[in-house]
Enzyme design. Structure first.
Site, PDB file in Angstrom:
ATOM      1  N   ARG A 153       0.821  -1.212   0.000  1.00 60.70           N
ATOM      2  CA  ARG A 153       0.000   0.000   0.000  1.00 60.70           C
ATOM      3  C   ARG A 153       0.853   1.260   0.000  1.00 60.70           C
ATOM      4  NH1 ARG A 153      -2.775   3.014   3.897  1.00 60.70           N
ATOM      5  NH2 ARG A 153      -1.725   1.834   5.528  1.00 60.70           N
ATOM      6  N   LYS A 154       2.156   1.142  -0.200  1.00 61.53           N
ATOM      7  CA  LYS A 154       3.042   2.306  -0.242  1.00 61.53           C
ATOM      8  C   LYS A 154       2.959   2.959  -1.620  1.00 61.53           C
ATOM      9  CE  LYS A 154       6.311   0.419   3.157  1.00 61.53           C
ATOM     10  NZ  LYS A 154       7.696  -0.034   3.387  1.00 61.53           N
ATOM     11  N   THR A 155       1.782   3.464  -1.922  1.00 60.45           N
ATOM     12  CA  THR A 155       1.514   4.049  -3.231  1.00 60.45           C
ATOM     13  C   THR A 155       1.459   5.574  -3.130  1.00 60.45           C
ATOM     14  OG1 THR A 155      -0.827   3.678  -2.789  1.00 60.45           O
ATOM     15  CG2 THR A 155       0.290   2.046  -4.153  1.00 60.45           C
ATOM     16  N   HIS A 293       6.710  -0.678  -7.215  1.00 57.85           N
ATOM     17  CA  HIS A 293       5.984   0.560  -7.475  1.00 57.85           C
ATOM     18  C   HIS A 293       6.602   1.786  -6.822  1.00 57.85           C
ATOM     19  CE1 HIS A 293       4.068   0.101  -3.455  1.00 57.85           C
ATOM     20  NE2 HIS A 293       4.034  -1.175  -3.778  1.00 57.85           N
TER      21      HIS A 293
END
Length: 317
Positions: A153-155, A293
C-alpha cells in the site's frame, strides 16, 4: 495468460479485461488531472487551433503496456479517438527495438495537445509499475517460488488506482487496496494495544468473520502468539535467509493441524534478492514488496502530431 494473482489461468471463453475492475467513479479522477494541468488559459492550444489532426503514440523503451483505460478516458473527455495497435499487457520494444508505434490519436489539434502530458504521464507510470511487477514475478518463478507475489500500500496519494492497476496488469496480486480491504496489525497497533492477542481480539470483534487479519511480527515467538490468537496471515517482517525459512517451516509444522493461516514475507525484498533465492521456500505463501511501485522506472512514451499533407499547387502541376 497470467491471472491477477500471478497464477496460470485455465482456458476461458470469456474475454476478460483489467478495465472491468475499475470502480464506477474512476473517470472523475481523469477530469481532476486535466483541470490540474490547465487551471486557466491554454496558451499553447490557442496557437494550434481546432483543425483535426492525427498523432502517433510511440514507445521508446522496453515495457509492458498498462494504463490504457486512463489514456482513453483523457482523450474521450477531449472529443478525441484512440486506436490501439497492441493489447494491454503486451510487452513493447523488446529486443532493443528503437521505437514502436503503439496507438494513434485523432481529434482537434488543440485538444490532442491539451491531453498529451496527462495521458503520457499516466501511461508511463502505469506501464512502469506493470513492467517492474512482471519482471519481479518472472524472477521469483525462475528462482523456484510458487506462491503469491503482492504489491504493498506504499503508493502515491491520489494515484493509487493507477499504480495498483499496473500491478494487476503486470501479473501480481495487489495485496490490500486500502485500510478497509483487510485488517493489518503492525508494530504500532500492537504497542498501542499492549499485546498481539489483545490487538487481534479487538480487531476480530469489529471486523467479524468476513475480513482477514494480517499481523506483522518480528520473531518466531510473536508469530506463534499471532497464530494462536487467530491471525489469518502472519507477516515475518525483515527476516531473510535461513532464519526466514526455518521460522516459516517451524510454524507450518507446529500449527498446520490446528490453525489455518498464511505466512507472508516482507521487508526489503526486491528483484535482486528474490533472484538469489533469499525469500524462496514452499512454506512461504506470500511475498509482498514495494519495490515494484516505489522508485520504479517509467516506460518512455511520446506523442507526435503528424505533419499536414503538402497542398497541391493551384496549377495542378
Amino acid at each position: 495468460m497470467t491471472s491477477l494473482s500471478g497464477q496460470s489461468e485455465a482456458p476461458s471463453k470469456l474475454k476478460l479485461s483489467w478495465a472491468h475492475l475499475l470502480p464506477p467513479a474512476w473517470e472523475k479522477k481523469v477530469q481532476d488531472w486535466l483541470e490540474e494541468d490547465c487551471p486557466s488559459f491554454d496558451w499553447g492550444g490557442y496557437v494550434v487551433g481546432e483543425d483535426v489532426k492525427q498523432a502517433k503514440l510511440w514507445c521508446k523503451s522496453r515495457g509492458v503496456l498498462a494504463g490504457v483505460p486512463f489514456f482513453d478516458e483523457v482523450f474521450k473527455r477531449l472529443d478525441c479517438q484512440v486506436k490501439w495497435n497492441f493489447e494491454e499487457g503486451q510487452l513493447l520494444a523488446e529486443g532493443g527495438s528503437p521505437k514502436v508505434h503503439v496507438a494513434t490519436v485523432k481529434g482537434p489539434a488543440r485538444k490532442i495537445l491539451l491531453g498529451e502530458r496527462v495521458a503520457l504521464n499516466t501511461l508511463a507510470r502505469c506501464s512502469g509499475v506493470a513492467t517492474a511487477s512482471q519482471d519481479f514475478l518472472s524472477t521469483a518463478r525462475a528462482a523456484g517460488y510458487k506462491g503469491i507475489v503482492a504489491g504493498t500500500r506504499k503508493t502515491t496519494p491520489g494515484f493509487r488506482i493507477v499504480e495498483k492497476y499496473g500491478m494487476l496488469v503486470g501479473g501480481v496480486d495487489a495485496h490490500r487496496y486500502d485500510l478497509s480491504s483487510m485488517v493489518m496489525l503492525k508494530d504500532n497497533h500492537i504497542w498501542s494495544t499492549g499485546s498481539i492477542p489483545a490487538a487481534v481480539s479487538a480487531a476480530r470483534s469489529a471486523c467479524g468473520f468476513s475480513m482477514r487479519i494480517d499481523v506483522e511480527v518480528q520473531s518466531l515467538e510473536e508469530a506463534q502468539q499471532a497464530i494462536e490468537a487467530g491471525a489469518d496471515v502472519v507477516m515475518l517482517d525483515n527476516m531473510v535467509g535461513q532464519e526466514l525459512v526455518n521460522n516459516a517451516k517451524s510454524l507450518k509444522e507446529q500449527f498446520a493441524q490446528k490453525h489455518r493461516f498464511l505466512i507472508e514475507s516482507s521487508g526489503g525484498i526486491d528483484v535482486r534478492n528474490i533472484g538469489s533465492g533469499q525469500h524462496v521456500d514452499d512454506s512461504i505463501d506470500i511475498i509482498s514488496t514495494s519495490s515494484i511501485h516505489q522508485s520504479t522506472k517509467h516506460v518512455d512514451f511520446s506523442l507526435k502530431l503528424l505533419p499536414a499533407p503538402a497542398e497541391a499547387s493551384s496549377t495542378g502541376v
